[in-house]
Enzyme design. Structure first.
Site, mmCIF file in Angstrom:
data_model
loop_
_atom_site.group_PDB
_atom_site.id
_atom_site.type_symbol
_atom_site.label_atom_id
_atom_site.label_comp_id
_atom_site.label_asym_id
_atom_site.label_seq_id
_atom_site.Cartn_x
_atom_site.Cartn_y
_atom_site.Cartn_z
ATOM 1 N N ALA A 32 35.451 23.775 27.983
ATOM 2 C CA ALA A 32 35.109 24.890 27.077
ATOM 3 C C ALA A 32 35.440 24.465 25.648
ATOM 4 O O ALA A 32 36.140 25.175 24.918
ATOM 5 C CB ALA A 32 35.832 26.171 27.485
ATOM 6 N N HIS A 37 39.086 21.293 19.605
ATOM 7 C CA HIS A 37 39.174 20.109 20.478
ATOM 8 C C HIS A 37 38.545 18.894 19.794
ATOM 9 O O HIS A 37 39.075 17.790 19.847
ATOM 10 C CB HIS A 37 38.428 20.340 21.792
ATOM 11 C CG HIS A 37 39.014 21.402 22.669
ATOM 12 N ND1 HIS A 37 38.387 22.601 22.892
ATOM 13 C CD2 HIS A 37 40.167 21.437 23.383
ATOM 14 C CE1 HIS A 37 39.118 23.334 23.734
ATOM 15 N NE2 HIS A 37 40.198 22.656 24.034
#
Ligand code: PAF
Length: 284
Positions: A32, A37
Protein backbone atom coordinates in the site's frame (compact mmCIF):
# COMPACT_ATOMS: atom_id res chain seq x y z
CA UNK A 1 13.68 -4.28 -11.34
CA UNK A 2 14.10 -7.83 -10.08
CA UNK A 3 10.92 -9.21 -8.55
CA UNK A 4 11.75 -12.06 -6.17
CA UNK A 5 9.07 -14.34 -4.76
CA UNK A 6 11.55 -16.91 -3.39
CA UNK A 7 13.62 -16.13 -0.29
CA UNK A 8 16.60 -18.09 -1.64
CA UNK A 9 16.71 -16.00 -4.84
CA UNK A 10 16.42 -12.70 -3.01
CA UNK A 11 19.09 -13.82 -0.53
CA UNK A 12 21.44 -14.81 -3.37
CA UNK A 13 20.99 -11.46 -5.11
CA UNK A 14 21.79 -9.47 -1.93
CA UNK A 15 24.81 -11.63 -1.12
CA UNK A 16 26.10 -11.30 -4.69
CA UNK A 17 26.05 -7.51 -4.29
CA UNK A 18 27.68 -7.34 -0.87
CA UNK A 19 30.34 -9.90 -1.91
CA UNK A 20 31.40 -7.37 -4.55
CA UNK A 21 31.60 -4.64 -1.88
CA UNK A 22 28.35 -3.04 -3.13
CA UNK A 23 26.24 -1.34 -0.45
CA UNK A 24 22.63 -2.55 -0.33
CA UNK A 25 19.76 -0.58 1.19
CA UNK A 26 16.75 -2.52 2.46
CA UNK A 27 13.33 -0.84 2.58
CA UNK A 28 10.88 -3.13 4.44
CA UNK A 29 7.21 -2.33 3.80
CA UNK A 30 3.76 -3.85 4.12
CA UNK A 31 2.79 -2.53 0.68
CA UNK A 32 0.00 0.00 0.00
CA UNK A 33 2.92 2.23 -0.89
CA UNK A 34 2.70 6.01 -0.91
CA UNK A 35 5.17 8.85 -1.36
CA UNK A 36 6.38 8.36 2.22
CA UNK A 37 7.59 4.86 1.30
CA UNK A 38 9.03 6.08 -1.98
CA UNK A 39 11.04 8.72 -0.10
CA UNK A 40 12.68 5.81 1.79
CA UNK A 41 13.55 4.24 -1.57
CA UNK A 42 14.92 7.58 -2.81
CA UNK A 43 17.02 8.02 0.35
CA UNK A 44 18.29 4.47 0.04
CA UNK A 45 19.26 5.11 -3.57
CA UNK A 46 21.09 8.28 -2.50
CA UNK A 47 22.94 6.38 0.25
CA UNK A 48 23.51 2.88 -1.15
CA UNK A 49 24.53 1.50 -4.54
CA UNK A 50 21.59 -0.93 -4.70
CA UNK A 51 18.13 -0.86 -3.13
CA UNK A 52 15.82 -3.75 -2.36
CA UNK A 53 12.28 -3.22 -1.01
CA UNK A 54 10.10 -5.88 0.59
CA UNK A 55 6.32 -6.15 0.51
CA UNK A 56 4.85 -8.37 3.20
CA UNK A 57 1.72 -7.80 5.28
CA UNK A 58 3.08 -9.28 8.48
CA UNK A 59 0.30 -11.13 10.33
CA UNK A 60 2.15 -11.32 13.67
CA UNK A 61 2.26 -7.55 14.17
CA UNK A 62 -1.52 -7.19 14.16
CA UNK A 63 -2.89 -7.18 17.71
CA UNK A 64 -5.77 -9.62 18.36
CA UNK A 65 -8.40 -6.86 18.01
CA UNK A 66 -6.92 -5.53 14.74
CA UNK A 67 -8.20 -6.57 11.34
CA UNK A 68 -5.40 -8.01 9.22
CA UNK A 69 -7.78 -8.72 6.33
CA UNK A 70 -8.76 -5.03 6.18
CA UNK A 71 -5.15 -3.92 5.55
CA UNK A 72 -4.97 -2.45 2.01
CA UNK A 73 -3.29 -4.55 -0.68
CA UNK A 74 -2.29 -2.72 -3.88
CA UNK A 75 0.48 -4.88 -5.37
CA UNK A 76 0.28 -3.70 -9.01
CA UNK A 77 0.55 0.00 -8.16
CA UNK A 78 3.21 -0.77 -5.52
CA UNK A 79 5.38 -2.43 -8.18
CA UNK A 80 4.74 0.39 -10.62
CA UNK A 81 5.80 2.94 -7.95
CA UNK A 82 8.94 1.01 -7.04
CA UNK A 83 9.89 0.88 -10.74
CA UNK A 84 9.24 4.61 -11.08
CA UNK A 85 11.59 5.22 -8.13
CA UNK A 86 14.23 2.90 -9.62
CA UNK A 87 14.36 0.30 -6.87
CA UNK A 88 16.72 -2.44 -8.06
CA UNK A 89 14.75 -5.32 -6.57
CA UNK A 90 11.69 -6.22 -4.54
CA UNK A 91 11.08 -9.30 -2.43
CA UNK A 92 7.46 -10.42 -2.01
CA UNK A 93 7.54 -13.43 0.29
CA UNK A 94 4.77 -15.89 0.96
CA UNK A 95 3.72 -16.21 4.58
CA UNK A 96 5.40 -19.68 4.69
CA UNK A 97 8.76 -18.12 3.71
CA UNK A 98 8.69 -15.95 6.80
CA UNK A 99 6.76 -18.28 9.10
CA UNK A 100 7.49 -21.87 8.07
CA UNK A 101 5.28 -24.64 9.42
CA UNK A 102 6.01 -25.08 13.12
CA UNK A 103 7.35 -21.55 13.50
CA UNK A 104 7.57 -20.70 17.21
CA UNK A 105 10.61 -18.47 17.74
CA UNK A 106 9.94 -14.77 18.37
CA UNK A 107 12.01 -11.75 19.35
CA UNK A 108 11.23 -10.44 22.83
CA UNK A 109 11.25 -6.71 21.97
CA UNK A 110 13.34 -4.15 23.85
CA UNK A 111 12.14 -1.99 26.73
CA UNK A 112 11.62 1.06 24.53
CA UNK A 113 8.77 -0.80 22.81
CA UNK A 114 6.72 -1.25 26.00
CA UNK A 115 4.82 2.04 26.53
CA UNK A 116 2.50 3.86 24.08
CA UNK A 117 2.14 1.62 21.01
CA UNK A 118 3.21 -1.31 23.19
CA UNK A 119 0.30 -0.65 25.55
CA UNK A 120 -2.27 0.05 22.84
CA UNK A 121 -1.22 -2.77 20.50
CA UNK A 122 -0.29 -5.84 22.56
CA UNK A 123 2.14 -8.08 20.69
CA UNK A 124 2.67 -5.54 17.91
CA UNK A 125 6.39 -4.98 18.45
CA UNK A 126 7.04 -8.67 19.05
CA UNK A 127 5.73 -9.20 15.52
CA UNK A 128 7.59 -6.21 14.08
CA UNK A 129 10.94 -7.19 15.66
CA UNK A 130 10.54 -10.81 14.59
CA UNK A 131 9.77 -10.02 10.96
CA UNK A 132 12.37 -7.26 10.70
CA UNK A 133 15.12 -9.45 12.18
CA UNK A 134 14.08 -12.24 9.83
CA UNK A 135 14.28 -9.87 6.84
CA UNK A 136 17.71 -8.70 8.04
CA UNK A 137 18.83 -12.36 7.97
CA UNK A 138 17.18 -13.25 4.66
CA UNK A 139 18.44 -10.08 2.96
CA UNK A 140 21.75 -9.29 4.69
CA UNK A 141 21.95 -5.68 3.55
CA UNK A 142 24.35 -2.96 4.67
CA UNK A 143 21.63 -0.40 5.50
CA UNK A 144 17.90 -0.42 6.30
CA UNK A 145 15.51 2.52 5.99
CA UNK A 146 12.53 3.29 8.23
CA UNK A 147 10.22 6.28 8.51
CA UNK A 148 10.14 8.64 11.47
CA UNK A 149 6.33 8.54 11.39
CA UNK A 150 6.58 5.22 13.21
CA UNK A 151 8.87 6.84 15.76
CA UNK A 152 8.64 4.13 18.39
CA UNK A 153 9.10 1.42 15.76
CA UNK A 154 12.36 3.06 14.61
CA UNK A 155 13.57 3.40 18.24
CA UNK A 156 12.65 -0.24 18.86
CA UNK A 157 14.53 -1.49 15.79
CA UNK A 158 17.59 0.61 16.67
CA UNK A 159 17.57 -0.90 20.19
CA UNK A 160 17.11 -4.44 18.83
CA UNK A 161 20.02 -4.02 16.39
CA UNK A 162 22.22 -2.66 19.19
CA UNK A 163 21.23 -5.36 21.69
CA UNK A 164 21.53 -8.31 19.31
CA UNK A 165 24.62 -7.01 17.50
CA UNK A 166 23.05 -7.03 14.03
CA UNK A 167 25.52 -5.74 11.46
CA UNK A 168 23.31 -3.23 9.65
CA UNK A 169 23.04 0.55 9.67
CA UNK A 170 19.56 1.87 10.46
CA UNK A 171 18.59 5.12 8.73
CA UNK A 172 15.48 6.98 9.93
CA UNK A 173 13.91 9.22 7.28
CA UNK A 174 11.70 12.30 7.84
CA UNK A 175 7.90 12.24 7.85
CA UNK A 176 6.25 13.20 4.57
CA UNK A 177 3.02 15.20 4.76
CA UNK A 178 0.23 15.81 2.28
CA UNK A 179 -0.49 19.46 1.38
CA UNK A 180 -3.14 19.55 4.17
CA UNK A 181 -0.30 18.50 6.58
CA UNK A 182 -1.67 15.06 7.45
CA UNK A 183 1.28 12.66 7.74
CA UNK A 184 1.27 10.20 4.84
CA UNK A 185 0.05 6.76 5.87
CA UNK A 186 -1.40 3.71 4.15
CA UNK A 187 -4.32 4.03 6.55
CA UNK A 188 -5.30 7.54 5.35
CA UNK A 189 -7.21 5.95 2.46
CA UNK A 190 -9.82 4.73 4.97
CA UNK A 191 -10.76 8.29 5.98
CA UNK A 192 -13.89 9.89 4.55
CA UNK A 193 -13.39 13.58 3.55
CA UNK A 194 -15.18 14.61 6.75
CA UNK A 195 -12.98 12.32 8.87
CA UNK A 196 -9.88 13.57 7.13
CA UNK A 197 -10.85 17.10 8.03
CA UNK A 198 -11.17 16.11 11.69
CA UNK A 199 -7.86 14.21 11.52
CA UNK A 200 -6.10 17.51 10.73
CA UNK A 201 -6.33 18.21 14.47
CA UNK A 202 -3.32 15.85 14.77
CA UNK A 203 -0.78 17.91 12.78
CA UNK A 204 -2.37 21.07 14.21
CA UNK A 205 -1.74 19.84 17.77
CA UNK A 206 1.92 19.17 16.92
CA UNK A 207 2.28 22.61 15.32
CA UNK A 208 0.75 24.32 18.34
CA UNK A 209 3.23 22.53 20.60
CA UNK A 210 6.08 23.92 18.51
CA UNK A 211 4.58 27.41 18.75
CA UNK A 212 4.14 27.10 22.51
CA UNK A 213 7.74 25.93 22.95
CA UNK A 214 8.94 28.82 20.78
CA UNK A 215 7.00 31.18 23.08
CA UNK A 216 8.92 29.80 26.06
CA UNK A 217 6.59 27.11 27.46
CA UNK A 218 8.80 24.23 28.53
CA UNK A 219 6.52 22.45 31.01
CA UNK A 220 5.61 19.12 29.38
CA UNK A 221 2.25 18.76 31.14
CA UNK A 222 1.20 22.16 29.76
CA UNK A 223 2.27 21.09 26.28
CA UNK A 224 0.37 17.82 26.60
CA UNK A 225 -2.72 19.76 27.68
CA UNK A 226 -2.44 21.95 24.56
CA UNK A 227 -2.29 18.85 22.33
CA UNK A 228 -5.24 17.20 24.07
CA UNK A 229 -7.38 20.32 23.82
CA UNK A 230 -6.76 20.69 20.08
CA UNK A 231 -7.41 16.99 19.48
CA UNK A 232 -10.68 17.18 21.45
CA UNK A 233 -11.76 20.22 19.46
CA UNK A 234 -10.90 18.46 16.15
CA UNK A 235 -12.68 16.46 17.22
CA UNK A 236 -10.93 13.13 16.94
CA UNK A 237 -13.03 10.24 18.27
CA UNK A 238 -10.47 8.91 20.74
CA UNK A 239 -7.11 10.12 21.99
CA UNK A 240 -5.03 7.04 22.76
CA UNK A 241 -2.07 9.14 23.86
CA UNK A 242 -0.64 12.61 23.39
CA UNK A 243 2.64 12.91 25.24
CA UNK A 244 6.04 14.57 25.35
CA UNK A 245 8.74 11.94 25.62
CA UNK A 246 12.47 11.34 25.57
CA UNK A 247 13.47 10.45 21.99
CA UNK A 248 15.58 7.45 23.04
CA UNK A 249 13.86 5.93 26.08
CA UNK A 250 10.32 7.04 25.05
CA UNK A 251 9.69 7.86 28.74
CA UNK A 252 7.64 10.96 29.62
CA UNK A 253 9.70 14.09 30.28
CA UNK A 254 8.67 16.85 32.64
CA UNK A 255 10.45 19.77 30.96
CA UNK A 256 11.86 20.50 27.51
CA UNK A 257 15.45 20.98 28.65
CA UNK A 258 16.78 18.36 26.22
CA UNK A 259 15.57 17.33 22.77
CA UNK A 260 12.19 15.60 23.09
CA UNK A 261 9.45 14.32 20.83
CA UNK A 262 5.71 14.94 20.86
CA UNK A 263 3.84 11.73 20.05
CA UNK A 264 0.15 11.26 19.26
CA UNK A 265 -2.10 8.30 18.57
CA UNK A 266 -5.77 9.02 17.92
CA UNK A 267 -8.76 7.39 16.31
CA UNK A 268 -10.91 9.11 13.73
CA UNK A 269 -13.89 6.96 12.78
CA UNK A 270 -12.54 3.41 12.45
CA UNK A 271 -9.04 4.60 11.58
CA UNK A 272 -6.14 4.75 14.00
CA UNK A 273 -3.57 7.43 13.17
CA UNK A 274 -0.16 8.18 14.68
CA UNK A 275 2.09 11.19 14.25
CA UNK A 276 4.99 12.87 16.01
CA UNK A 277 7.36 15.81 15.87
CA UNK A 278 10.77 16.42 17.38
CA UNK A 279 11.03 19.31 19.83
CA UNK A 280 14.25 21.22 20.38
CA UNK A 281 14.76 23.04 23.70
CA UNK A 282 14.79 26.85 23.44
CA UNK A 283 18.04 28.66 24.23
CA UNK A 284 18.31 30.39 27.61
O1 PAF B 1 6.45 -0.08 9.11
C1 PAF B 1 6.00 -1.10 8.52
O2 PAF B 1 5.44 -1.01 7.42
C2 PAF B 1 6.13 -2.46 9.17
O3 PAF B 1 5.98 -2.37 10.55
C3 PAF B 1 7.44 -3.17 8.81
C4 PAF B 1 8.66 -2.44 9.33
C5 PAF B 1 7.54 -3.33 7.30
C6 PAF B 1 7.46 -4.58 9.42
O4 PAF B 1 6.39 -5.35 8.95
Amino acid sequence: MHVFYQAAEANRWVRQQTALGITVGLVPTMGALHEGHFSLVDTSRGTCQKTIATIFVNPTQFAPHEDLSRYPRTLESDLEGLRRHHADAVFIPETEDIYPRGFSTYVDPPEVSLPWEGDCRPGHFRGVCTVVLKLFHLLPSTHAFFGQKDFQQAATIIAMVRDLGVNIEIVVCPILRDPDRLAMSSRNRYLTPQERNRALAIPLALEQVQLAVAKGISDASQLEAIMKQILSEGPVDQIEYAAIVDPYALTRVTRIDHPAVAIIAARVGQTRLIDNDRIAPQDG
